[in-house]
Design a protein around this motif. Structure first.
Motif, PDB file in Angstrom:
ATOM      1  N   VAL A 265       1.035  -1.124   0.039  1.00 51.05           N
ATOM      2  CA  VAL A 265      -0.066  -0.069  -0.041  1.00 51.05           C
ATOM      3  C   VAL A 265       0.903   1.221   0.032  1.00 51.05           C
ATOM      4  O   VAL A 265       1.822   1.363   0.900  1.00 51.05           O
ATOM      5  CB  VAL A 265      -0.813  -0.026   1.382  1.00 51.05           C
ATOM      6  CG1 VAL A 265      -1.926   1.229   1.223  1.00 51.05           C
ATOM      7  CG2 VAL A 265      -1.736  -1.417   1.111  1.00 51.05           C
ATOM      8  N   THR A 266       0.622   2.102  -0.917  1.00 54.69           N
ATOM      9  CA  THR A 266       1.512   3.426  -1.025  1.00 54.69           C
ATOM     10  C   THR A 266       0.527   4.397  -1.171  1.00 54.69           C
ATOM     11  O   THR A 266      -0.408   4.641  -1.801  1.00 54.69           O
ATOM     12  CB  THR A 266       2.250   3.281  -2.318  1.00 54.69           C
ATOM     13  OG1 THR A 266       3.069   1.948  -2.546  1.00 54.69           O
ATOM     14  CG2 THR A 266       3.437   4.278  -2.320  1.00 54.69           C
ATOM     15  N   ALA A 267       1.286   5.509  -0.324  1.00 56.28           N
ATOM     16  CA  ALA A 267       0.502   6.943  -0.151  1.00 56.28           C
ATOM     17  C   ALA A 267       1.349   8.025  -0.848  1.00 56.28           C
ATOM     18  O   ALA A 267       2.542   8.069  -0.658  1.00 56.28           O
ATOM     19  CB  ALA A 267       0.250   7.207   1.143  1.00 56.28           C
ATOM     20  N   TYR A 268       0.663   8.738  -1.734  1.00 59.05           N
ATOM     21  CA  TYR A 268       1.512   9.840  -2.669  1.00 59.05           C
ATOM     22  C   TYR A 268       0.995  11.156  -2.333  1.00 59.05           C
ATOM     23  O   TYR A 268      -0.052  11.236  -1.871  1.00 59.05           O
ATOM     24  CB  TYR A 268       1.217   9.455  -4.046  1.00 59.05           C
ATOM     25  CG  TYR A 268       1.709   8.282  -4.578  1.00 59.05           C
ATOM     26  CD1 TYR A 268       3.134   8.076  -5.077  1.00 59.05           C
ATOM     27  CD2 TYR A 268       0.878   7.076  -4.618  1.00 59.05           C
ATOM     28  CE1 TYR A 268       3.569   6.832  -5.653  1.00 59.05           C
ATOM     29  CE2 TYR A 268       1.418   5.906  -5.146  1.00 59.05           C
ATOM     30  CZ  TYR A 268       2.796   5.719  -5.795  1.00 59.05           C
ATOM     31  OH  TYR A 268       3.220   4.609  -6.196  1.00 59.05           O
ATOM     32  N   GLY A 269       1.803  12.119  -2.271  1.00 55.87           N
ATOM     33  CA  GLY A 269       1.658  13.353  -2.019  1.00 55.87           C
ATOM     34  C   GLY A 269       1.266  14.109  -3.506  1.00 55.87           C
ATOM     35  O   GLY A 269       1.206  13.783  -4.231  1.00 55.87           O
ATOM     36  N   GLY A 272       3.735  13.865  -6.161  1.00 56.07           N
ATOM     37  CA  GLY A 272       3.707  12.432  -6.861  1.00 56.07           C
ATOM     38  C   GLY A 272       4.718  11.586  -6.108  1.00 56.07           C
ATOM     39  O   GLY A 272       4.767  10.340  -6.494  1.00 56.07           O
ATOM     40  N   LYS A 273       5.541  12.070  -5.131  1.00 53.12           N
ATOM     41  CA  LYS A 273       6.385  11.361  -4.350  1.00 53.12           C
ATOM     42  C   LYS A 273       5.788  10.628  -3.381  1.00 53.12           C
ATOM     43  O   LYS A 273       4.520  10.790  -2.624  1.00 53.12           O
ATOM     44  CB  LYS A 273       7.598  12.431  -3.677  1.00 53.12           C
ATOM     45  CG  LYS A 273       8.063  13.076  -4.862  1.00 53.12           C
ATOM     46  CD  LYS A 273       9.222  13.924  -3.939  1.00 53.12           C
ATOM     47  CE  LYS A 273      10.319  14.810  -5.035  1.00 53.12           C
ATOM     48  NZ  LYS A 273      10.926  15.468  -4.195  1.00 53.12           N
ATOM     49  N   ILE A 274       6.506   9.336  -3.094  1.00 49.72           N
ATOM     50  CA  ILE A 274       5.910   8.425  -2.044  1.00 49.72           C
ATOM     51  C   ILE A 274       6.017   9.177  -0.585  1.00 49.72           C
ATOM     52  O   ILE A 274       7.213   9.470  -0.266  1.00 49.72           O
ATOM     53  CB  ILE A 274       6.555   7.196  -2.106  1.00 49.72           C
ATOM     54  CG1 ILE A 274       6.261   6.557  -3.425  1.00 49.72           C
ATOM     55  CG2 ILE A 274       6.413   6.410  -0.776  1.00 49.72           C
ATOM     56  CD1 ILE A 274       7.031   5.246  -3.393  1.00 49.72           C
ATOM     57  N   LEU A 275       4.850   9.375   0.121  1.00 54.40           N
ATOM     58  CA  LEU A 275       5.251   9.831   1.433  1.00 54.40           C
ATOM     59  C   LEU A 275       5.232   8.635   2.347  1.00 54.40           C
ATOM     60  O   LEU A 275       5.833   8.941   3.453  1.00 54.40           O
ATOM     61  CB  LEU A 275       3.607  10.518   1.560  1.00 54.40           C
ATOM     62  CG  LEU A 275       3.231  11.905   1.068  1.00 54.40           C
ATOM     63  CD1 LEU A 275       2.044  12.421   1.176  1.00 54.40           C
ATOM     64  CD2 LEU A 275       4.286  12.857   1.079  1.00 54.40           C
TER      65      LEU A 275
END
Length: 291
Positions: A265-269, A272-275
């Motif tokens: 599971v990936t969250a982006y800001g 577009g960078k991975i937070l």
């Protein structure tokens, strides 16, 4: 069983969970009694329960925050959200026909300590051509809701504490991403004049994010990658599950168990960078810390 007796039983259950994994065969038997799934064999349910046991006892997550990123410590509080719209209120009431969350082993046993229907809000929904699954929460915890016309086969409103420990804390996570559930929900339906029963089993991931997050994606480890729906600091996503052959039952040729490998599971800001990213999130049951 009196309330005091049930509370003692719940505490013993929590102590047992902390000490040893749950019994896979017992979990499978409970699941089989709870649902009359034609596609699931006892062996298949046992295999799924083994994965659930791992999920309930192992926090298998690798967190990769981007340098210099530190999101707020809280998602939106349920009390600060608007009241349920009429359609949402109907969904919550349909999800909780007993007036509130119920015990995962007895759908007729409502647990008053977990609140009543009016304590819960529809936080976020994932809709697709197969229907909808909603994250329905209170300040203490949440249930998943998948409405269906097959009321007697509907998933029960099994309560899970935020953070998996009572009394539950909606604001109790730091960083930008908290995965609160990776589990399955079933949509039962009938087809034709003969009303042949079918069950669409969905894999569901849901949780909380900071207000810095603009996109959440789930890599399902089988080549599929799906964007979640995000609303007010909460996210949810689902895909239709795939049945596979049971490696523990080589004589059975048909696919009988839900394929539920660990997910990422990936969250982006906004850029577009991975937070934040959680890898190897394992499949598990709802009700953790709650019964």
């Amino acid at each position: 069983m009196t309330i005091d007796e049930r509370r003692i039983a719940e505490e013993l259950h929590l102590m047992a969970d902390e000490a040893t994994p749950v019994n896979p065969l017992a979990y499978a038997t409970r699941a089989l009694a709870r649902r009359r799934r034609r596609a699931w064999s006892v062996a298949g349910l046992t295999a799924a329960a083994v994965a659930a046991t791992v999920a309930a006892t192992v926090a298998a997550a690798v967190v990769l925050p981007s340098p210099g990123t530190s999101g707020p410590d809280t998602a939106a509080g349920v009390a600060t959200l608007p009241d349920n719209a009429p359609e949402q209120l109907r969904l919550v009431r349909e999800c909780m026909p007993k007036g509130g969350p119920v015990h995962d082993m007895d759908g007729n046993l409502r647990i008053p300590e977990h609140g009543v229907t009016d304590d819960f809000r529809v936080l976020v929904e994932y809709r697709d051509k197969g229907g909808v699954t909603a994250l329905v929460g209170s300040d203490a915890g949440f249930v998943l809701c998948t409405p269906t016309e097959q009321k007697d086969m509907a998933e029960r409103a099994v309560f899970t504490y935020w953070g998996f420990r009572p009394p539950g804390n909606l604001a109790g996570f730091s960083g930008d991403l908290q995965v609160d559930a990776y589990t399955n929900h079933t949509y039962p339906y009938t087809v034709g004049k003969q009303r042949v029963q079918y069950d669409d089993v969905y894999r569901v991931v849901t949780g909380r994010v900071s207000d810095a997050v603009r996109r959440v994606e789930v890599d399902w480890a089988d080549g599929r990658r799906t964007s979640a729906r995000i609303a007010d600091g909460f996210f949810i996503v689902r895909i239709i599950g795939k049945l596979v052959r049971d490696p523990e039952d080589p004589k059975r040729k048909e696919a009988t168990i839900l394929d539920s490998p660990p997910v990422t599971v990936t969250a982006y800001g906004t850029d577009g960078k991975i937070l934040r990213q959680q890898k190897n999130v394992v499949f598990g049951p709802l009700g953790r810390g709650s019964d």
